[in-house]
Write a protein that holds these residues in place. Structure first.
Motif, PDB file in Angstrom:
ATOM      1  N   LYS A 252       0.826  -1.206   0.000  1.00 38.76           N
ATOM      2  CA  LYS A 252       0.000   0.000   0.000  1.00 38.76           C
ATOM      3  C   LYS A 252       0.860   1.255   0.000  1.00 38.76           C
ATOM      4  CE  LYS A 252      -3.982  -2.074   2.354  1.00 38.76           C
ATOM      5  NZ  LYS A 252      -4.869  -2.018   3.555  1.00 38.76           N
ATOM      6  N   GLU A 253       2.053   1.143   0.561  1.00 35.53           N
ATOM      7  CA  GLU A 253       2.968   2.283   0.591  1.00 35.53           C
ATOM      8  C   GLU A 253       3.784   2.324  -0.711  1.00 35.53           C
ATOM      9  OE1 GLU A 253       5.417   2.234   4.023  1.00 35.53           O
ATOM     10  OE2 GLU A 253       3.747   2.038   5.433  1.00 35.53           O
ATOM     11  N   LYS A 254       3.560   3.332  -1.519  1.00 36.85           N
ATOM     12  CA  LYS A 254       4.248   3.463  -2.791  1.00 36.85           C
ATOM     13  C   LYS A 254       5.503   4.327  -2.640  1.00 36.85           C
ATOM     14  CE  LYS A 254       1.109   1.091  -4.938  1.00 36.85           C
ATOM     15  NZ  LYS A 254       1.398  -0.275  -5.414  1.00 36.85           N
ATOM     16  N   VAL A 255       6.517   3.994  -3.400  1.00 42.00           N
ATOM     17  CA  VAL A 255       7.781   4.727  -3.373  1.00 42.00           C
ATOM     18  C   VAL A 255       7.931   5.508  -4.669  1.00 42.00           C
ATOM     19  CG1 VAL A 255      10.292   4.502  -3.274  1.00 42.00           C
ATOM     20  CG2 VAL A 255       8.846   2.999  -1.886  1.00 42.00           C
ATOM     21  N   ASP A 256       8.442   6.708  -4.574  1.00 48.04           N
ATOM     22  CA  ASP A 256       8.667   7.545  -5.752  1.00 48.04           C
ATOM     23  C   ASP A 256       9.937   7.057  -6.453  1.00 48.04           C
ATOM     24  OD1 ASP A 256       8.328   9.466  -7.613  1.00 48.04           O
ATOM     25  OD2 ASP A 256       8.874  11.159  -6.344  1.00 48.04           O
ATOM     26  N   ILE A 257       9.780   6.400  -7.584  1.00 46.84           N
ATOM     27  CA  ILE A 257      10.920   5.837  -8.305  1.00 46.84           C
ATOM     28  C   ILE A 257      11.387   6.842  -9.357  1.00 46.84           C
ATOM     29  CG2 ILE A 257      11.710   3.953  -9.790  1.00 46.84           C
ATOM     30  CD1 ILE A 257       9.687   2.155  -8.398  1.00 46.84           C
ATOM     31  N   LYS A 258      12.441   7.570  -9.017  1.00 51.34           N
ATOM     32  CA  LYS A 258      12.963   8.591  -9.926  1.00 51.34           C
ATOM     33  C   LYS A 258      14.468   8.738  -9.702  1.00 51.34           C
ATOM     34  CE  LYS A 258      11.957  12.428  -6.762  1.00 51.34           C
ATOM     35  NZ  LYS A 258      11.221  13.710  -6.593  1.00 51.34           N
ATOM     36  N   PRO A 259      15.190   9.273 -10.685  1.00 54.48           N
ATOM     37  CA  PRO A 259      16.647   9.404 -10.552  1.00 54.48           C
ATOM     38  C   PRO A 259      17.041  10.553  -9.636  1.00 54.48           C
ATOM     39  CG  PRO A 259      15.913  10.342 -12.629  1.00 54.48           C
ATOM     40  CD  PRO A 259      14.704   9.690 -12.012  1.00 54.48           C
ATOM     41  N   VAL A 260      18.231  10.443  -9.058  1.00 54.73           N
ATOM     42  CA  VAL A 260      18.797  11.541  -8.278  1.00 54.73           C
ATOM     43  C   VAL A 260      19.298  12.605  -9.253  1.00 54.73           C
ATOM     44  CG1 VAL A 260      19.434  10.175  -6.268  1.00 54.73           C
ATOM     45  CG2 VAL A 260      20.974  10.278  -8.209  1.00 54.73           C
ATOM     46  N   THR A 261      19.546  13.796  -8.759  1.00 58.53           N
ATOM     47  CA  THR A 261      19.932  14.902  -9.642  1.00 58.53           C
ATOM     48  C   THR A 261      21.182  15.643  -9.183  1.00 58.53           C
ATOM     49  OG1 THR A 261      18.447  16.398  -8.422  1.00 58.53           O
ATOM     50  CG2 THR A 261      17.531  15.283 -10.361  1.00 58.53           C
ATOM     51  N   LYS A 262      21.741  15.269  -8.028  1.00 53.99           N
ATOM     52  CA  LYS A 262      22.855  16.022  -7.458  1.00 53.99           C
ATOM     53  C   LYS A 262      24.199  15.461  -7.900  1.00 53.99           C
ATOM     54  CE  LYS A 262      24.491  17.800  -3.003  1.00 53.99           C
ATOM     55  NZ  LYS A 262      24.300  17.770  -1.535  1.00 53.99           N
ATOM     56  N   GLY A 263      25.114  16.340  -8.254  1.00 56.49           N
ATOM     57  CA  GLY A 263      26.461  15.934  -8.613  1.00 56.49           C
ATOM     58  C   GLY A 263      26.864  16.431  -9.995  1.00 56.49           C
ATOM     59  N   LYS A 264      28.160  16.378 -10.279  1.00 57.17           N
ATOM     60  CA  LYS A 264      28.674  16.770 -11.581  1.00 57.17           C
ATOM     61  C   LYS A 264      28.323  15.690 -12.597  1.00 57.17           C
ATOM     62  CE  LYS A 264      32.912  17.738 -14.160  1.00 57.17           C
ATOM     63  NZ  LYS A 264      34.397  17.795 -14.122  1.00 57.17           N
ATOM     64  N   GLU A 265      27.626  16.072 -13.654  1.00 61.11           N
ATOM     65  CA  GLU A 265      27.152  15.092 -14.630  1.00 61.11           C
ATOM     66  C   GLU A 265      28.292  14.615 -15.537  1.00 61.11           C
ATOM     67  OE1 GLU A 265      23.902  14.867 -18.254  1.00 61.11           O
ATOM     68  OE2 GLU A 265      23.401  16.022 -16.436  1.00 61.11           O
ATOM     69  N   VAL A 266      28.459  13.290 -15.604  1.00 61.35           N
ATOM     70  CA  VAL A 266      29.487  12.679 -16.455  1.00 61.35           C
ATOM     71  C   VAL A 266      28.928  11.378 -17.028  1.00 61.35           C
ATOM     72  CG1 VAL A 266      31.488  13.618 -15.218  1.00 61.35           C
ATOM     73  CG2 VAL A 266      30.475  11.437 -14.471  1.00 61.35           C
ATOM     74  N   THR A 267      29.569  10.875 -18.082  1.00 64.75           N
ATOM     75  CA  THR A 267      29.248   9.550 -18.589  1.00 64.75           C
ATOM     76  C   THR A 267      30.043   8.521 -17.781  1.00 64.75           C
ATOM     77  OG1 THR A 267      31.048   9.539 -20.204  1.00 64.75           O
ATOM     78  CG2 THR A 267      28.931  10.479 -20.907  1.00 64.75           C
ATOM     79  N   GLN A 268      29.719   7.236 -17.947  1.00 64.26           N
ATOM     80  CA  GLN A 268      30.465   6.198 -17.229  1.00 64.26           C
ATOM     81  C   GLN A 268      31.923   6.196 -17.655  1.00 64.26           C
ATOM     82  OE1 GLN A 268      29.032   3.792 -14.802  1.00 64.26           O
ATOM     83  NE2 GLN A 268      31.233   3.894 -14.414  1.00 64.26           N
ATOM     84  N   LYS A 269      32.173   6.386 -18.947  1.00 62.69           N
ATOM     85  CA  LYS A 269      33.550   6.405 -19.449  1.00 62.69           C
ATOM     86  C   LYS A 269      34.332   7.562 -18.834  1.00 62.69           C
ATOM     87  CE  LYS A 269      36.290   6.700 -23.689  1.00 62.69           C
ATOM     88  NZ  LYS A 269      36.269   6.854 -25.170  1.00 62.69           N
ATOM     89  N   GLU A 270      33.705   8.730 -18.762  1.00 58.55           N
ATOM     90  CA  GLU A 270      34.375   9.900 -18.191  1.00 58.55           C
ATOM     91  C   GLU A 270      34.680   9.678 -16.713  1.00 58.55           C
ATOM     92  OE1 GLU A 270      32.463  13.434 -21.017  1.00 58.55           O
ATOM     93  OE2 GLU A 270      31.433  12.804 -19.178  1.00 58.55           O
ATOM     94  N   TYR A 271      33.722   9.078 -15.992  1.00 64.64           N
ATOM     95  CA  TYR A 271      33.937   8.809 -14.571  1.00 64.64           C
ATOM     96  C   TYR A 271      35.085   7.811 -14.378  1.00 64.64           C
ATOM     97  CZ  TYR A 271      33.167   7.234  -9.784  1.00 64.64           C
ATOM     98  OH  TYR A 271      33.345   6.903  -8.462  1.00 64.64           O
ATOM     99  N   ASN A 272      35.099   6.743 -15.186  1.00 66.00           N
ATOM    100  CA  ASN A 272      36.170   5.748 -15.099  1.00 66.00           C
ATOM    101  C   ASN A 272      37.535   6.391 -15.344  1.00 66.00           C
ATOM    102  OD1 ASN A 272      34.236   3.818 -14.639  1.00 66.00           O
ATOM    103  ND2 ASN A 272      34.361   2.888 -16.664  1.00 66.00           N
ATOM    104  N   GLU A 273      37.593   7.284 -16.318  1.00 63.40           N
ATOM    105  CA  GLU A 273      38.865   7.954 -16.627  1.00 63.40           C
ATOM    106  C   GLU A 273      39.319   8.828 -15.460  1.00 63.40           C
ATOM    107  OE1 GLU A 273      37.930  10.002 -20.215  1.00 63.40           O
ATOM    108  OE2 GLU A 273      38.307   8.252 -21.504  1.00 63.40           O
TER     109      GLU A 273
END
Length: 301
Positions: A252-273
């Protein structure tokens, strides 16, 4: 006949799931550190008791509980918040500093994922396309809780920014002999660290074994795993096992399923580098014995 029956179960499940369907799954994640500790360079100053204590602390550091909230198209996977056990405070802080924790959102309809990570005191927001594994569906089944699960396997490229993938490089006999000779001399702390850093390596790929249940017909799973005709209840990569311990459907208790928005935006490749560049800088710093008072990092946030 089995494939026909499987398809009927799968399709019937989807028909019975309402548009507002939502579920929650609890996963226990454990990463084996036995091989890592076995191949670590030995230190004559560490007693067997100290060695055992180190192994236990490291084992506990990689035992975590995660919550997956999911609907038919999206999910949020996050570590369960709990107080660090006595003696584990520094370990928990180090894991967060080295890119652990965070909230992992994935949308299988749009084929995207968003994950926030903290690395060296700076917050990053990784946004990228969901990796697609070429799953091989097997006939083998097993029971996980009340659910019948089917086996699937795939070859997965290693994420070099995930520190669970680090291995201690196996040493040959010449290297072991050299290490024995070095033990006769008094090594500085920086030299010991250099030896340790030089022994680390990351495999190129790993075999994934997953167990999914068509009784819960959603294209979801823990972390970045998806793409199977049913919720993934267990994943193993030889080093880490993620096992579902509890499932709640249509609460009965629903959770808001949405992405977080905080932080410097990067791709996975950029983060790995970014991660690998910082690791190499640290390695070079230790090797050249230039760590007096220098903390690394990214400067003021």
């Amino acid at each position: 006949m089995k494939k026909i029956l499987f398809s009927l179960v799968f399709m019937t499940g989807f028909v019975s799931f309402a548009q507002d369907f939502q579920g929650m799954a609890v996963y226990e994640s454990k990463t084996s550190t036995a091989e890592f500790m076995k191949n670590m360079p030995k230190n004559r100053d560490i007693t067997p008791e100290m060695q055992k204590s180190m192994e236990e602390r490291m084992k506990k550091m990689f035992e975590k509980t995660f919550i997956l909230n999911f609907n038919r198209t999206a999910s949020v996977y996050k570590e369960e918040e709990k107080l660090d056990m006595p003696g584990q405070e520094n370990a928990g802080r180090m894991m967060r500093m080295m890119g652990g924790g965070g909230t992992h959102y994935k949308n299988v309809k749009e084929k995207i994922y968003v994950e926030d990570k903290e690395f060296m005191g700076k917050e990053f927001l990784i946004k990228d396309t969901l990796p697609k594994l070429e799953w091989k569906l097997e006939n083998e089944t097993k029971q996980i809780g009340n659910y019948t699960c089917f086996k699937a396997t795939a070859i997965k490229p290693i994420d070099e920014s995930d520190f669970r993938n680090f291995r201690m490089r196996r040493r040959n006999e010449d290297e072991k002999a050299k290490e024995t000779e070095e033990k006769k001399d008094t090594l500085s702390d920086s030299a010991k660290v250099t030896n340790f850093m030089d022994q680390l390596e990351i495999p190129k790929e790993v075999t994934i074994t997953a167990w999914y249940s068509p009784e819960i017909p959603v294209n979801q799973g823990p972390e970045n795993y998806w793409g199977l005709p049913g919720l993934i209840l267990e994943v193993n990569d030889g080093q880490t096992t993620i096992l579902c311990s509890k499932i709640v459907l249509n609460s009965k208790e629903k959770v808001d399923i949405k992405p977080v928005t905080k932080g410097k935006e990067v791709t996975q490749k950029e983060y790995n580098e970014i991660v690998m560049k910082k690791m190499k800088e640290m390695q070079e710093m230790f090797r050249n014995n230039r760590n007096g008072g220098h903390r690394g990092g990214f400067g003021p946030r």
